[in-house]
Write a protein that holds these residues in place. Structure first.
Motif, mmCIF file in Angstrom:
data_model
loop_
_atom_site.group_PDB
_atom_site.id
_atom_site.type_symbol
_atom_site.label_atom_id
_atom_site.label_comp_id
_atom_site.label_asym_id
_atom_site.label_seq_id
_atom_site.Cartn_x
_atom_site.Cartn_y
_atom_site.Cartn_z
ATOM 1 N N TRP A 41 0.847 -1.035 -0.085
ATOM 2 C CA TRP A 41 -0.077 0.035 -0.095
ATOM 3 C C TRP A 41 0.866 1.347 -0.028
ATOM 4 C CZ3 TRP A 41 0.878 3.194 4.136
ATOM 5 C CH2 TRP A 41 1.598 2.717 5.123
ATOM 6 N N PHE A 42 2.188 1.261 0.332
ATOM 7 C CA PHE A 42 2.877 2.414 0.478
ATOM 8 C C PHE A 42 3.716 2.702 -0.654
ATOM 9 C CE2 PHE A 42 6.806 4.674 1.947
ATOM 10 C CZ PHE A 42 6.368 5.601 2.704
ATOM 11 N N PRO A 43 3.402 3.900 -1.282
ATOM 12 C CA PRO A 43 3.842 4.498 -2.500
ATOM 13 C C PRO A 43 5.258 4.913 -2.155
ATOM 14 C CG PRO A 43 2.402 5.969 -1.939
ATOM 15 C CD PRO A 43 2.299 4.899 -1.045
ATOM 16 N N LEU A 44 6.383 4.253 -3.110
ATOM 17 C CA LEU A 44 7.644 4.634 -2.761
ATOM 18 C C LEU A 44 8.494 4.876 -4.006
ATOM 19 C CD1 LEU A 44 9.907 4.689 -0.770
ATOM 20 C CD2 LEU A 44 10.549 2.413 -1.178
ATOM 21 N N LYS A 45 9.033 5.921 -4.045
ATOM 22 C CA LYS A 45 9.719 6.552 -5.410
ATOM 23 C C LYS A 45 11.088 7.199 -4.629
ATOM 24 C CE LYS A 45 8.963 9.635 -9.353
ATOM 25 N NZ LYS A 45 8.059 10.575 -9.974
ATOM 26 N N MET A 46 11.973 6.510 -5.261
ATOM 27 C CA MET A 46 13.415 7.032 -4.876
ATOM 28 C C MET A 46 14.526 6.567 -5.688
ATOM 29 S SD MET A 46 14.118 4.543 -1.616
ATOM 30 C CE MET A 46 15.789 5.168 -1.585
ATOM 31 N N GLY A 47 15.737 7.050 -5.342
ATOM 32 C CA GLY A 47 16.954 6.483 -6.179
ATOM 33 C C GLY A 47 17.819 5.935 -4.954
ATOM 34 N N THR B 125 11.620 -5.662 6.697
ATOM 35 C CA THR B 125 11.192 -6.559 5.394
ATOM 36 C C THR B 125 10.199 -6.207 4.708
ATOM 37 O OG1 THR B 125 9.448 -7.677 6.620
ATOM 38 C CG2 THR B 125 11.772 -8.583 6.859
ATOM 39 N N GLY B 126 10.285 -6.359 3.378
ATOM 40 C CA GLY B 126 9.379 -5.809 2.373
ATOM 41 C C GLY B 126 9.300 -6.459 1.118
ATOM 42 N N PHE B 127 7.929 -6.173 0.227
ATOM 43 C CA PHE B 127 7.572 -6.868 -0.914
ATOM 44 C C PHE B 127 7.214 -5.720 -1.818
ATOM 45 C CE2 PHE B 127 4.576 -9.431 -3.059
ATOM 46 C CZ PHE B 127 5.293 -10.004 -3.990
ATOM 47 N N PHE B 128 7.590 -5.862 -2.944
ATOM 48 C CA PHE B 128 7.086 -5.063 -4.008
ATOM 49 C C PHE B 128 6.439 -5.927 -4.986
ATOM 50 C CE2 PHE B 128 10.551 -2.194 -2.808
ATOM 51 C CZ PHE B 128 9.841 -0.916 -2.776
ATOM 52 N N PRO B 129 5.069 -6.103 -5.363
ATOM 53 C CA PRO B 129 4.359 -6.856 -6.243
ATOM 54 C C PRO B 129 4.745 -6.307 -7.537
ATOM 55 C CG PRO B 129 2.762 -6.315 -4.602
ATOM 56 C CD PRO B 129 4.046 -5.478 -4.420
ATOM 57 N N GLU B 130 5.528 -5.061 -7.790
ATOM 58 C CA GLU B 130 5.534 -4.721 -9.169
ATOM 59 C C GLU B 130 6.262 -3.215 -8.907
ATOM 60 O OE1 GLU B 130 3.260 -2.802 -13.106
ATOM 61 O OE2 GLU B 130 2.552 -4.914 -12.180
ATOM 62 N N ILE B 131 7.564 -3.138 -9.569
ATOM 63 C CA ILE B 131 8.180 -1.998 -9.621
ATOM 64 C C ILE B 131 8.586 -1.680 -10.867
ATOM 65 C CG2 ILE B 131 8.902 -2.150 -7.107
ATOM 66 C CD1 ILE B 131 11.610 -2.851 -8.319
ATOM 67 N N THR B 132 8.733 -0.358 -11.425
ATOM 68 C CA THR B 132 9.402 0.048 -12.407
ATOM 69 C C THR B 132 10.720 0.671 -12.058
ATOM 70 O OG1 THR B 132 8.482 2.039 -12.461
ATOM 71 C CG2 THR B 132 7.381 0.547 -13.812
ATOM 72 N N GLY B 133 11.882 0.492 -12.894
ATOM 73 C CA GLY B 133 13.232 0.957 -12.451
ATOM 74 C C GLY B 133 13.947 1.455 -13.794
ATOM 75 N N MET B 134 14.786 2.415 -13.456
ATOM 76 C CA MET B 134 15.561 3.050 -14.448
ATOM 77 C C MET B 134 17.147 3.218 -13.903
ATOM 78 S SD MET B 134 14.992 6.569 -16.688
ATOM 79 C CE MET B 134 13.411 6.092 -17.051
ATOM 80 N N LEU B 135 17.898 2.563 -14.640
ATOM 81 C CA LEU B 135 19.294 2.777 -14.415
ATOM 82 C C LEU B 135 20.108 3.896 -14.891
ATOM 83 C CD1 LEU B 135 21.698 1.161 -12.983
ATOM 84 C CD2 LEU B 135 22.227 -0.256 -14.878
ATOM 85 N N ILE C 160 20.424 3.622 -9.187
ATOM 86 C CA ILE C 160 19.262 3.149 -9.991
ATOM 87 C C ILE C 160 17.969 4.041 -9.358
ATOM 88 C CG2 ILE C 160 18.882 1.377 -8.196
ATOM 89 C CD1 ILE C 160 17.403 -0.548 -10.489
ATOM 90 N N TYR C 161 16.974 4.177 -9.970
ATOM 91 C CA TYR C 161 15.821 4.937 -9.731
ATOM 92 C C TYR C 161 14.709 3.979 -9.945
ATOM 93 C CZ TYR C 161 18.897 8.774 -10.751
ATOM 94 O OH TYR C 161 19.874 9.696 -10.592
ATOM 95 N N PHE C 162 13.672 3.863 -8.872
ATOM 96 C CA PHE C 162 12.599 3.038 -9.069
ATOM 97 C C PHE C 162 11.230 3.464 -8.238
ATOM 98 C CE2 PHE C 162 15.062 1.891 -5.181
ATOM 99 C CZ PHE C 162 13.988 1.672 -4.053
ATOM 100 N N GLN C 163 10.232 2.968 -8.572
ATOM 101 C CA GLN C 163 8.964 3.351 -7.839
ATOM 102 C C GLN C 163 8.035 2.080 -7.988
ATOM 103 O OE1 GLN C 163 7.502 6.711 -10.049
ATOM 104 N NE2 GLN C 163 6.692 5.551 -11.699
ATOM 105 N N GLY C 164 7.102 2.078 -6.943
ATOM 106 C CA GLY C 164 6.213 1.066 -6.895
ATOM 107 C C GLY C 164 5.545 1.151 -5.342
ATOM 108 N N LYS C 165 4.360 0.199 -5.173
ATOM 109 C CA LYS C 165 3.802 0.122 -4.094
ATOM 110 C C LYS C 165 4.244 -1.043 -3.190
ATOM 111 C CE LYS C 165 -0.357 2.396 -5.193
ATOM 112 N NZ LYS C 165 -1.716 2.349 -5.273
#
Length: 302
Positions: free
Chosen positions: A173-179, A236-246, A195-200
Motif C-alpha cells: 500500500w505504501f507508494p515509494l519513489k526513490m534513487g 522486510t518488504g515486498f514489491f509486487p511490481e516496480i518500475t526501474g531506471m538505471l 538506480i531509480y525505482f518506484q512502486g507500492k
C-alpha cells in the motif's frame, strides 16, 4: 527524482560492448523482496575494500546487511533474477554520524556496498559487470511468491549459498519513489552507479520472525558468518511490481592500499569473452528438512 537528461533519451538506442539496448535502461512489471538485518559494523568494514566507504551505523556499532532480490520481467536484455548481498554504507573521508545518513542521503553518499550479485543470465553479467562494474556472475536462482511468503534461493557449483524468505504482507500500500546508490569494487577501482525505482511496498518494521535467512557452506559467502548477524530483521518488504531506471552516468575512484597490492583484482578479462546468452541455469535444489546450513533467523511467524 529521475534526471531530465535520462527522460530525454527516450527513443534513442545504444550499442555498448556488443550489447544492443534502447534508452533509457529501464525495467517494468518487476516484483522484488528486501530484508535488512543488524550486523557488527566494525566487522562489516573489514569486508569493504574502499577506505572512503564506511558502514552506515544506526547506533553504537550496529550496521546493516541488506538482501534485495529483484525478479526482472521486462528489460532490454530479457528476464533475469538479481540477488544482491550488500552492506548499507556512506561515502566520504570520514564515517558519518549515526542515523543522519538516512535523512541526508546525498550529503553523506548513502547507499550500499555490494559484496555479491549473482544473476540468472550471461548477458546480465556482461552488461552489469563490464559497463557498471557490478560484481555479477551467473548462478542458480529462483523467486517464489507463495500465499504467505516470498522467497529466493541462490546456489552455486551445486551448493547452497543463501536463501532468503520474508513474510508476504497482506497488502502493498505504501507508494515509494526513490534513487539508490550502489558501490562496487572492480578492476582495482570503486564504482558507483544509481538506480531509480518506484512502486507500492508492503513492509514490516522490527517484527520478530518476519524473515528467515539461511547461509550455506559455499566458500564464496563464509565471510558473512563473522558479521554477527542479528536473529531478527529491522525491515522486510515486498514489491509486487516496480518500475526501474538505471542511470547511464557512473563514477569511479582508484582503490588505495596501505602497501603495494600483490594480488591482481578481477578485471575486464572476466567479461571480454562473454556472450549475449539469456538462458538460465537450472533452478536451485530444494533444501531438505534436515538441512544443516547455518540459520541466523528464526522461522517466519504467521
Amino acid at each position: 527524482m529521475i534526471p531530465q537528461r535520462l527522460k530525454q533519451q527516450t527513443g534513442l538506442y545504444a550499442l555498448v560492448d556488443g550489447i544492443p539496448f534502447q534508452l533509457p535502461v529501464n525495467s517494468e512489471q518487476t516484483p522484488a523482496l528486501m530484508a535488512v538485518f543488524p550486523i557488527n559494523a566494525d566487522r562489516a568494514k573489514e569486508l569493504i575494500l574502499a577506505k572512503e566507504v564506511h558502514p552506515l551505523r544506526l547506533w553504537n556499532n550496529q550496521g546493516l546487511l541488506v538482501i534485495t532480490v529483484i525478479n526482472y520481467q521486462i528489460t532490454d536484455i530479457g528476464k533475469y533474477i538479481e540477488f544482491s548481498i550488500a552492506i548499507a554504507c556512506t561515502h566520504g573521508a570520514k564515517p558519518a554520524p549515526p542515523l543522519l545518513p538516512g535523512l541526508l542521503m546525498q550529503q553523506y553518499g548513502t547507499g550500499q556496498y555490494v559484496l555479491d550479485l549473482p544473476v540468472s543470465t550471461e548477458i546480465s553479467v556482461k552488461g552489469g559487470k563490464g559497463i557498471w562494474g557490478m560484481p555479477k556472475h551467473q548462478a542458480n536462482l529462483d523467486f517464489v511468491i507463495g500465499d504467505r511468503t516470498v522467497s529466493s534461493q541462490y546456489d552455486l557449483d551445486g551448493q547452497l549459498v543463501m536463501k532468503i524468505e520474508v513474510a508476504k504482507p497482506a497488502k502493498a500500500w505504501f507508494p515509494l519513489k526513490m534513487g539508490a546508490a550502489n558501490y562496487c569494487a572492480f578492476r582495482g577501482m570503486l564504482m558507483k552507479s544509481v538506480i531509480y525505482f518506484q512502486g507500492k511496498l508492503g513492509f514490516s518494521l522490527f517484527k520478530p520472525g518476519s524473515a528467515k535467512l539461511t547461509i550455506g557452506d559455499h566458500p564464496r559467502i563464509q565471510s558473512l558468518k563473522h558479521l554477527e548477524i542479528s536473529p531478527e530483521p529491522i525491515f522486510t518488504g515486498f514489491f509486487p511490481e516496480i518500475t526501474g531506471m538505471l542511470d547511464d552516468h557512473l563514477e569511479s575512484w582508484f582503490l588505495g592500499y596501505d602497501t603495494p597490492p600483490t594480488q591482481q583484482p578481477e578485471g575486464l578479462e572476466s567479461v571480454v569473452n562473454l556472450g549475449l546468452g539469456q538462458e538460465w541455469l537450472p533452478a536451485p535444489k530444494a533444501l531438505p528438512k534436515d538441512d544443516q546450513a547455518e540459520m541466523y533467523v528464526v522461522p517466519i511467524k504467521n
